[in-house]
Design a protein around this motif. Structure first.
Motif, PDB file in Angstrom:
ATOM      1  N   ILE A 124       8.495  -1.781   5.254  1.00  0.00           N
ATOM      2  CA  ILE A 124       8.176  -0.319   5.239  1.00  0.00           C
ATOM      3  C   ILE A 124       9.742   0.248   4.566  1.00  0.00           C
ATOM      4  CG2 ILE A 124       7.767   1.979   6.216  1.00  0.00           C
ATOM      5  CD1 ILE A 124       6.567   0.453   8.390  1.00  0.00           C
ATOM      6  N   ASN A 125       9.179   0.829   3.251  1.00  0.00           N
ATOM      7  CA  ASN A 125      10.237   1.356   2.573  1.00  0.00           C
ATOM      8  C   ASN A 125      10.045   2.655   1.998  1.00  0.00           C
ATOM      9  OD1 ASN A 125      12.308  -0.872   1.396  1.00  0.00           O
ATOM     10  ND2 ASN A 125      10.205  -1.840   1.441  1.00  0.00           N
ATOM     11  N   THR A 126      10.980   3.723   2.309  1.00  0.00           N
ATOM     12  CA  THR A 126      10.718   4.944   1.898  1.00  0.00           C
ATOM     13  C   THR A 126      11.354   5.159   0.345  1.00  0.00           C
ATOM     14  OG1 THR A 126      11.270   5.889   4.058  1.00  0.00           O
ATOM     15  CG2 THR A 126      11.571   7.222   2.105  1.00  0.00           C
ATOM     16  N   VAL A 127      10.293   6.021  -0.395  1.00  0.00           N
ATOM     17  CA  VAL A 127      10.804   5.944  -2.046  1.00  0.00           C
ATOM     18  C   VAL A 127      10.908   7.289  -2.306  1.00  0.00           C
ATOM     19  CG1 VAL A 127       9.739   5.595  -4.053  1.00  0.00           C
ATOM     20  CG2 VAL A 127       9.392   3.890  -2.403  1.00  0.00           C
ATOM     21  N   GLY A 128      12.041   7.814  -2.445  1.00  0.00           N
ATOM     22  CA  GLY A 128      12.343   9.285  -2.934  1.00  0.00           C
ATOM     23  C   GLY A 128      11.982  10.033  -1.957  1.00  0.00           C
ATOM     24  N   THR A 129      11.492  11.382  -2.373  1.00  0.00           N
ATOM     25  CA  THR A 129      11.247  12.691  -1.514  1.00  0.00           C
ATOM     26  C   THR A 129       9.542  13.018  -1.796  1.00  0.00           C
ATOM     27  OG1 THR A 129      12.284  13.987  -2.972  1.00  0.00           O
ATOM     28  CG2 THR A 129      13.425  13.121  -0.871  1.00  0.00           C
ATOM     29  N   GLY A 130       9.155  12.754  -2.890  1.00  0.00           N
ATOM     30  CA  GLY A 130       7.875  13.039  -3.379  1.00  0.00           C
ATOM     31  C   GLY A 130       6.802  12.330  -3.029  1.00  0.00           C
ATOM     32  N   ASN A 131       5.427  12.394  -3.525  1.00  0.00           N
ATOM     33  CA  ASN A 131       4.464  11.814  -3.029  1.00  0.00           C
ATOM     34  C   ASN A 131       4.301  10.682  -4.240  1.00  0.00           C
ATOM     35  OD1 ASN A 131       3.971  13.708  -1.254  1.00  0.00           O
ATOM     36  ND2 ASN A 131       2.287  14.754  -2.409  1.00  0.00           N
ATOM     37  N   ILE A 132       3.750   9.344  -3.647  1.00  0.00           N
ATOM     38  CA  ILE A 132       3.820   8.241  -4.277  1.00  0.00           C
ATOM     39  C   ILE A 132       2.460   8.326  -4.815  1.00  0.00           C
ATOM     40  CG2 ILE A 132       3.261   5.707  -4.326  1.00  0.00           C
ATOM     41  CD1 ILE A 132       5.365   5.567  -2.212  1.00  0.00           C
ATOM     42  N   LEU A 133       2.393   8.005  -6.307  1.00  0.00           N
ATOM     43  CA  LEU A 133       0.648   8.236  -7.112  1.00  0.00           C
ATOM     44  C   LEU A 133       0.319   6.775  -7.265  1.00  0.00           C
ATOM     45  CD1 LEU A 133       2.399  10.851  -9.589  1.00  0.00           C
ATOM     46  CD2 LEU A 133       0.780  11.211  -7.469  1.00  0.00           C
TER      47      LEU A 133
ATOM     48  N   ILE B 121       0.810  -1.349  -0.152  1.00  0.00           N
ATOM     49  CA  ILE B 121      -0.076   0.013   0.077  1.00  0.00           C
ATOM     50  C   ILE B 121       0.835   1.308  -0.005  1.00  0.00           C
ATOM     51  CG2 ILE B 121      -1.930  -1.135   1.033  1.00  0.00           C
ATOM     52  CD1 ILE B 121      -1.112   0.096   3.768  1.00  0.00           C
ATOM     53  N   ALA B 122       0.465   2.490  -0.554  1.00  0.00           N
ATOM     54  CA  ALA B 122       0.959   3.718  -0.532  1.00  0.00           C
ATOM     55  C   ALA B 122       0.002   4.606  -0.492  1.00  0.00           C
ATOM     56  CB  ALA B 122       1.947   3.906  -1.967  1.00  0.00           C
TER      57      ALA B 122
ATOM     58  N   ASP C 252      -5.170  14.072  13.689  1.00  0.00           N
ATOM     59  CA  ASP C 252      -5.055  12.759  14.361  1.00  0.00           C
ATOM     60  C   ASP C 252      -4.676  11.506  13.417  1.00  0.00           C
ATOM     61  OD1 ASP C 252      -7.182  12.724  12.315  1.00  0.00           O
ATOM     62  OD2 ASP C 252      -8.642  11.570  13.431  1.00  0.00           O
ATOM     63  N   TYR C 253      -3.917  12.087  12.636  1.00  0.00           N
ATOM     64  CA  TYR C 253      -3.182  11.129  11.706  1.00  0.00           C
ATOM     65  C   TYR C 253      -1.741  11.667  11.452  1.00  0.00           C
ATOM     66  CZ  TYR C 253      -4.229  14.395   7.777  1.00  0.00           C
ATOM     67  OH  TYR C 253      -4.343  15.433   7.029  1.00  0.00           O
ATOM     68  N   ILE C 254      -0.972  10.567  10.848  1.00  0.00           N
ATOM     69  CA  ILE C 254       0.329  10.773  10.340  1.00  0.00           C
ATOM     70  C   ILE C 254       0.394  10.417   9.015  1.00  0.00           C
ATOM     71  CG2 ILE C 254       2.897  10.158  10.579  1.00  0.00           C
ATOM     72  CD1 ILE C 254       2.198   9.333  13.283  1.00  0.00           C
ATOM     73  N   HIS C 255       0.525  11.490   8.263  1.00  0.00           N
ATOM     74  CA  HIS C 255       0.823  11.566   6.628  1.00  0.00           C
ATOM     75  C   HIS C 255       2.031  11.153   6.005  1.00  0.00           C
ATOM     76  CE1 HIS C 255      -0.409  12.182   2.441  1.00  0.00           C
ATOM     77  NE2 HIS C 255       0.460  12.965   2.296  1.00  0.00           N
ATOM     78  N   GLU C 256       2.184   9.918   5.572  1.00  0.00           N
ATOM     79  CA  GLU C 256       3.531   9.401   5.208  1.00  0.00           C
ATOM     80  C   GLU C 256       3.221   9.277   3.280  1.00  0.00           C
ATOM     81  OE1 GLU C 256       5.393   6.835   8.571  1.00  0.00           O
ATOM     82  OE2 GLU C 256       4.050   5.707   7.400  1.00  0.00           O
ATOM     83  N   PRO C 257       3.544  10.162   2.638  1.00  0.00           N
ATOM     84  CA  PRO C 257       3.349  10.383   1.312  1.00  0.00           C
ATOM     85  C   PRO C 257       4.240   9.439   0.439  1.00  0.00           C
ATOM     86  CG  PRO C 257       4.222  12.435   1.708  1.00  0.00           C
ATOM     87  CD  PRO C 257       4.068  11.580   2.964  1.00  0.00           C
ATOM     88  N   ASN C 258       5.394   9.099   1.061  1.00  0.00           N
ATOM     89  CA  ASN C 258       6.686   8.606   0.219  1.00  0.00           C
ATOM     90  C   ASN C 258       7.061   7.105   0.696  1.00  0.00           C
ATOM     91  OD1 ASN C 258       7.622   9.876   2.386  1.00  0.00           O
ATOM     92  ND2 ASN C 258       9.727  10.047   1.333  1.00  0.00           N
ATOM     93  N   LYS C 259       5.843   6.506   1.533  1.00  0.00           N
ATOM     94  CA  LYS C 259       6.424   5.214   1.907  1.00  0.00           C
ATOM     95  C   LYS C 259       5.522   3.985   1.519  1.00  0.00           C
ATOM     96  CE  LYS C 259       8.130   6.721   6.534  1.00  0.00           C
ATOM     97  NZ  LYS C 259       9.382   6.270   6.377  1.00  0.00           N
TER      98      LYS C 259
END
Length: 870
Positions: A578-587, A431-432, A554-561
């Motif tokens: 759990i993997n971090t992908v770049g610095t942008g937002n995963i689409l 999931i992303a 009430d949430y934690i946003h992780e756009p690039n994981k």
């Protein structure tokens, strides 16, 4: 006279320049294949009809069943086909009013619905679906200690090697350390007795020393999701307590004492809400048991040390001495009236006490803070769970704790998760586009259970209502969550929250009269666990309510994981996944591995499409998780819904057009569509074929921004649907790399059901499948300008023959010729050999079966007046 053979091996080309002869400006319901045009079969009608307002969401397909999941408004339902008839399951799950579902996935008999609020889990069991919830169940087990004060038989301790006189009767000098010879003499007598005492207590599965406890769900594949570690304290301070009933002196030098090893003995118990047990049992297909884990003992006592001291009770509380302060447990009483409270100081009203070797307060506190290993001591099946019960621990397990199964630390396993994108690969849910909603553990689940306190010499029942607010600083923002209330007496000295970015905790304490006090605690990141803790001897409560940042969510946003679940277990996402992908937002995420090779590992089996490009993730064949992430392209997908897995590649849309990703190579597929749409209405000369002439409402590249793509595996074609109600969509052939269009239906949903793709058109369920049809299908193809290799010369056609292969008597191919001298104004030519023109266009009106083909045309022509400038 010259001959020109024009092959119809091209599809639609819209580049503004003059193209090759045979390129088409329009190709409706026909597609180039093997160098000729063939009819495009419509998707197969499955015979399944949905009622008005029903939207097909997913096809849950396993080796044992095939079920169709659909939505009516915000209610999810399901049916199957039995003997050709639709049979609805007795199942309906209503989403919240402001909740909508975007798509679904499945692993085994578990369905996962991806909504704008959370992941929704459903289980197919006993011939129907059952809603499990939007996260794993919460048991919120509360741990307590109950027991008794225990003392050994009287022990006579020979201290004949002591040569130091008793100190003067002064509070500052009423404790002294024996000389080395005497300490060794005491140690040789008492250390074996103390160890024997401790092991004797352990033989009954009981405790005398402090320890941590936590519970964990054991899932079907052995993975654990665990609670917070809770500090249990049967005895605090110098342990054990050694009161001296009699002493023998030679002069003023102590030579012998009689003592008993004394300590509170605690037995571990738990309590759980009955409703929570009922919910947990609904997860019996996923959760096998609730396992109990404890740490090694944490004690002031230093085994095999000779640092024995001798003191008068009045020295209790001295900086140099850690008193035997008792613990937090219930002493006496039946199950119904047990009062769990601090026992108070141990005291036998003796004149003297021996002090066993002990750590300093600071050294002991460091031990507490460094505990990170938890060993399994008991497994409780779901059927065994009760609202209250003792935790029976085998003596051999307790005495050999260091060889028992260790609990790996987890990460955020209690959180509700919302995601925008999901993909199943190797039976794991990826999931992303993630929002994590941290779980607010109720106070009863994070501290030693208490329901009373000391009042003089009595222990009385007294409780308060507690709430805990945790503040987390993560990904540049602050998250604040508040727990439900718990009824307890106090919260002890240790509170842990399983997120290393938690930095603050606000305790709200309300008494029976409604008076409320607050404590504002600062948390410390744990050195070895994924969490943060508060540890102190007490909490300072005041009447002032602490302020919470107004911008806290009430949430934690992780756009690039990207989160990857355990195999076959879509409920839990381990830290290693759990993997971090770049610095942008995963689409979006997808795989380029053939669907039939689920057990194989490609070089780049998973791709992440992000606002900073495309990233490839490699699999570690030993763990099945991703071992590295690397960029492969700077292309940015502009429509996540367009990301479509095909055999060994992925197609997606960008601002440039439709592209294909294979390995680390990205290829533009739609270069032939880079031009303006043209109005082909001039060629609409037959009422019979008029429905096939549908003008585009926007440019092709603009249409891609909101399109849906369905992959026709059987025919190696992509069907590209605009986001409107038009009956026209585009087709791309992966065999010929050419575009065409199709007029006849639109779709509401696309569902991958490899090797089929299921679509809903109106209320019909259709399938892109390989089938044989006897039907005749209408099609239209219009060539672009035919310049006969010289766009400046006038040409006259003397003869024109259509090359085709027809297998049915009903098959027909009709043509119309259109001419122009400027390439702008066109009119129909009704006979050959009369006039010359610079440009020709041929419109083909076909009625062919799926086995008929249109190969091209053969023409005889002459150039006219080619010796004059034009």
């Amino acid at each position: 006279m010259e001959r020109k053979n024009i092959s119809l091996s091209y599809g639609i080309h819209r580049s503004p320049s003059i193209g090759a002869d045979g390129e088409l400006s329009e190709c409706v319901n026909l597609i180039p294949k093997n160098g000729e045009l063939t009819s495009v079969l419509p998707p197969k009608d499955t015979g399944i009809m949905l009622d008005e307002g029903e939207l097909l969401l997913f096809v849950h397909n396993t080796s044992k069943y095939k079920n169709y999941i659909y939505a009516v408004g915000n209610t999810i339902k399901a049916f199957r086909i039995t003997d050709g008839e639709r049979e609805d399951f007795p199942f309906a799950h209503a989403l919240e009013n402001d909740e909508s579902i975007s798509h679904m996935q499945s692993i085994g008999n578990t369905l996962i619905g991806i909504t704008n609020k959370s992941l929704q889990y459903f289980l197919f069991k006993d011939n129907t679906y059952r809603y499990l919830g939007n996260k794993g169940p919460e048991l919120d087990m509360s741990f307590g200690l109950h027991g008794y004060l225990y003392e050994s038989e009287e022990i006579t301790v020979d201290i004949s090697k002591n040569f130091l006189p008793e100190p003067a009767d002064n509070p500052l000098f009423n404790m002294f350390t024996f000389p080395v010879e005497a300490q060794q003499q005491i140690s040789e007598q008492l250390s074996p007795k103390i160890n024997e005492f401790i092991n004797y207590i352990k033989s009954f599965g009981n405790f005398t020393e402090s320890f941590f406890v936590r519970y964990a769900y054991r899932t079907i594949n052995g993975y654990y999701t665990q609670s917070t570690p809770i500090l249990m304290t049967p005895n605090s301070g110098r342990f054990p307590y050694l009161p001296c009933s009699t002493q023998r002196y030679e002069g003023n030098i102590l030579k012998e004492v009689k003592t008993r090893i004394t300590a509170y003995v605690g037995r571990l118990d738990y309590r759980v809400d009955k409703e929570a047990i009922d919910v947990l049992r609904q997860w019996s297909d996923i959760i096998q048991s609730v396992d109990i884990f404890i740490s090694e003992p944490v004690s002031y006592y230093v085994q095999d040390s000779r640092n024995y001291v001798y003191k008068k009770p009045s020295s209790f509380g001295s900086i140099e001495f850690i008193g035997a302060r008792g613990g937090i447990l219930s002493v006496g009483g039946t199950d119904a009236d047990k009062i769990y409270a601090r026992t108070g100081n141990l005291s036998k009203n003796t004149d003297f006490e021996l002090g066993a070797p002990a750590l300093s307060e600071s050294d002991y506190n460091e031990l507490v803070k460094r505990v990170s290993v938890f060993r399994k001591v008991r497994s409780i099946s779901l059927d065994e769970l009760k609202a209250y019960d003792d935790i029976e621990i085998d003596a051999e397990i307790l005495q050999n704790l260091n060889v028992q199964e260790a609990l790996p630390d987890d990460y955020n396993s209690h959180e509700k998760i919302k995601c925008n994108f999901s993909f199943i690969y190797n039976s794991r849910l990826n999931i992303a586009g993630i929002n994590r909603y941290p779980y607010a553990f109720p106070p009863k689940a994070v501290v030693n259970y208490t329901n009373g306190e000391k009042s003089g010499n009595e222990t009385v029942r007294k409780t308060y209502s507690y709430k805990i607010t945790v503040l987390i600083r993560d990904t540049g923002s602050i998250t604040a969550i508040t727990s439900a209330a718990s009824t307890l007496n106090n919260l002890g000295e240790w509170i842990y929250y399983p997120n290393p970015n938690a930095y603050r905790m606000i305790i709200e304490k309300t008494d029976s009269a409604g008076g409320t006090l607050y404590a504002d605690l600062q948390l410390t990141k744990h050195e070895f666990l994924n969490g943060a803790y508060y540890y102190n001897t007490g909490m300072d409560f005041t009447g002032k309510k602490p302020e919470i940042p107004t911008d806290a969510t009430d949430y934690i946003h992780e756009p690039n994981k990207i989160y990857t679940s355990e195999v076959g277990n879509p409920f839990f996402f381990p830290l290693s996944g759990i993997n971090t992908v770049g610095t942008g937002n995963i689409l979006g995420i997808s795989s380029a591995t053939k669907a039939l090779s689920q057990g194989q590992f490609g070089q780049f089996p998973l791709y992440a499409f992000s606002t900073d490009g495309i990233w490839a993730m490699e699999v570690n064949p030993e763990t099945g998780l991703y071992s590295s992430v690397q960029p492969v392209s700077r292309d940015v997908c502009n429509n996540p819904a367009s990301i479509t897995q095909i055999d060994a590649a992925i197609v997606f849309t960008t601002d440039r057009g439709l592209k294909l990703l294979q390995g680390s190579d990205v290829v533009l597929l739609s270069s032939s569509m880079e031009g303006h749409n043209t109005d082909e209405g001039i060629f609409n000369i037959s009422d019979e074929f008029s429905p096939l002439f549908v003008n585009d409402t926007e440019q092709f590249v603009e249409m891609l921004r909101s399109c849906l793509i369905a992959y026709d595996y059987a025919h190696s074609m992509l069907h590209i649907f605009p986001n409107d109600e038009a009956q026209k969509h585009y087709i791309f052939s992966l065999e010929s790399n050419e575009f065409a269009s199709y007029v006849g239906y639109n779709i509401r949903t696309v569902i991958n059901n490899y090797p089929q793709t299921i679509v809903q058109s109106g209320n019909k369920v259709l399938s892109y499948d390989n089938y044989v049809s006897e039907d005749i299908y209408k099609g239209v193809a219009v060539t672009r300008e035919l310049a006969f290799d010289d766009p400046f010369c006038m040409k006259i056609i003397h003869d024109l023959r259509v090359m085709s292969y027809r297998t049915k008597e009903k098959s027909r191919i009709r043509i119309a010729i259109f001419v122009s001298n400027d390439g702008q104004k066109w009119f129909q030519l009704h006979s050959l050999r009369q006039h010359s023109f610079r440009f020709y266009r041929i419109a083909f009106f076909t009625e062919m079966s799926d086995t008929d083909t249109l190969s091209g045309v053969s023409m005889m022509f002459d150039y006219r007046r080619n010796n004059k400038l034009r």
